[in-house]
Every structure is written in C-alpha cells, then in structure tokens.
Design a protein around this motif. Structure first.
Motif, PDB file in Angstrom:
ATOM      1  N   UNK A   1      91.835  64.375 111.348  1.00 26.81           N
ATOM      2  CA  UNK A   1      91.397  65.515 112.135  1.00 26.81           C
ATOM      3  C   UNK A   1      91.133  65.000 113.548  1.00 26.81           C
ATOM      4  N   UNK A   2      91.736  65.643 114.544  1.00 25.88           N
ATOM      5  CA  UNK A   2      91.711  65.096 115.901  1.00 25.88           C
ATOM      6  C   UNK A   2      91.213  66.115 116.910  1.00 25.88           C
ATOM      7  N   UNK A   3      90.310  65.657 117.768  1.00 22.35           N
ATOM      8  CA  UNK A   3      89.857  66.448 118.903  1.00 22.35           C
ATOM      9  C   UNK A   3      90.446  65.820 120.155  1.00 22.35           C
ATOM     10  N   UNK A   4      91.274  66.589 120.867  1.00 24.90           N
ATOM     11  CA  UNK A   4      91.941  66.070 122.050  1.00 24.90           C
ATOM     12  C   UNK A   4      91.015  66.016 123.248  1.00 24.90           C
ATOM     13  N   UNK A   5      90.851  64.814 123.812  1.00 31.17           N
ATOM     14  CA  UNK A   5      89.993  64.680 124.988  1.00 31.17           C
ATOM     15  C   UNK A   5      90.806  64.473 126.267  1.00 31.17           C
ATOM     16  N   UNK A   6      92.076  64.000 126.118  1.00 29.49           N
ATOM     17  CA  UNK A   6      92.913  63.810 127.300  1.00 29.49           C
ATOM     18  C   UNK A   6      94.344  64.250 127.015  1.00 29.49           C
ATOM     19  N   UNK A   7      94.502  65.270 126.184  1.00 32.70           N
ATOM     20  CA  UNK A   7      95.837  65.730 125.819  1.00 32.70           C
ATOM     21  C   UNK A   7      96.603  66.278 127.019  1.00 32.70           C
TER      22      UNK A   7
END
Length: 203
Positions: free
Chosen positions: A131-137
């Motif tokens: 499960x990934x939260x994008x911080x610099x996508x």
C-alpha cells in the motif's frame, strides 16, 4: 498513440474464494462488484477505485503460492512479484497496518522509498501486497529519474516512447471487420440463451 487509463483489473488465483472475499471485501473494504461462476469455476471482481479492480479465479486443486518476500530475487520461471495500491494519506497506511495486525496478518513498518511511503503485507493466498502513499509522484511524472548505476543502451534512449522502433501498422483493421465476440462475463448484462451469450458492440 493509444491512451491508457490505468489498470482495468489484475487477475490472480485463489484456492478459497470465501476466504478471499473476507480479506479483500470485509477487511480491506473493496466492494465485490461482479461475480461469475458455475461448479468448478469462479471469477470475482473487487473494486479498488472507480474503473479499477482486482479479480480472482478459483479453480479446484489450486494451492496458495509459496510465500515470497516483496522484491526478493528468485531464479527460474517467474512472472509476478507484488502488487501495490495507492492510498490517499499517511493515515491510511497506519489504519491498514492496525487492521491487518488486529486480524492476525503480518504488516511491515512504513518504508520511505523517496517518492512513495509504503506498507507491506500478504493476503490469505500469500500474494505479496503493498500500500503506497505518493509523496513525490508529481515530480516523477514531470521529471522522470533514472538512478540505475549500469543502465542498458535501450534505457539510455530516454523516458519517451519511441514507436519507430517497431514496424508501422500498414493494414489497420477495417470498420467492417471490427466485430466484438461474446465471452465470459457477457451474461452479467446480456443474459444467456441456451448457453449462447449475446453481445452489444460500440463503434
């Protein structure tokens, strides 16, 4: 160029659809939006987000995959390592960690990968999930980055597609040959007629 709009569905395999429903629908909260089946066969779809699903086949005699850590090198035939799902916030990562652990599933620490923060676990089929939260996508999208210390010559050609590397289409499918044939799943909306499925087609 073809316009892609994410993944429609990723199809995996389970030996126990009921256990899979309990995990993906009831623990993770993904709605069960479509189900096909008859004795000896099931194919169910869970909604990740609008227009994006994860699906499972259930066939007699299948077994859970052997457990393999995310990204751990292997040898021999292999086609899949793990699947990652976007979440909206850091709070989602912590909520998922708490829910997984309360249900008896292993969950990793939250890991900083530079452009995403990730939580790792396994489903009941031993499928490695992230499960990934994008911080610099947005930065990756606007300015692709290559940090491979030994990239191939093809990699060094850049991030932009280079369709000229493939033969051009010289005989496109004519409009009169653009036929759409019925397949499994058409019975969800078109019904059945003595085992034959009808199909609508769109231009």
């Amino acid at each position: 160029m073809v316009t892609f709009r994410g993944i429609n569905h990723l199809a995996l395999v389970t030996p126990d659809m009921d256990e899979t429903i309990r995990f993906w629908r009831d623990l993770l909260g993904m709605r069960l939006v479509a189900g096909l089946g008859h004795p000896g066969y099931r194919h169910y779809f869970f909604e990740i987000s609008p227009g994006s699903m994860i699906a499972f086949f259930e066939w007699p005699g299948t077994l859970p995959a052997p457990e393999k850590d995310h990204g751990a090198p292997v040898t021999g035939p292999v086609a899949f390592d793990h699947v990652s799902f976007n979440v909206d916030s850091h709070q989602d990562l912590w909520d998922l960690k708490d829910k997984l652990e309360a249900a008896g599933f292993w969950a990793s620490e939250v890991v900083d990968h530079g452009f995403i923060h990730s939580l790792y676990s396994f489903d009941p089929n031993n499928i490695p999930i992230e499960f990934s939260f994008g911080i610099r996508m947005a930065e990756i999208s606007d300015n692709p980055v290559m940090a491979d210390s030994d990239p191939s010559s093809i990699t060094l050609e850049g991030s932009q597609p280079q369709p000229e590397k493939w033969p051009p289409v010289e005989e496109p499918t004519s409009p009169e040959d653009r036929k759409i044939y019925p397949g499994l799943g058409s019975e969800l909306f078109h019904g059945t007629d003595d085992g034959k499925r009808s199909s609508d087609s769109d231009d």
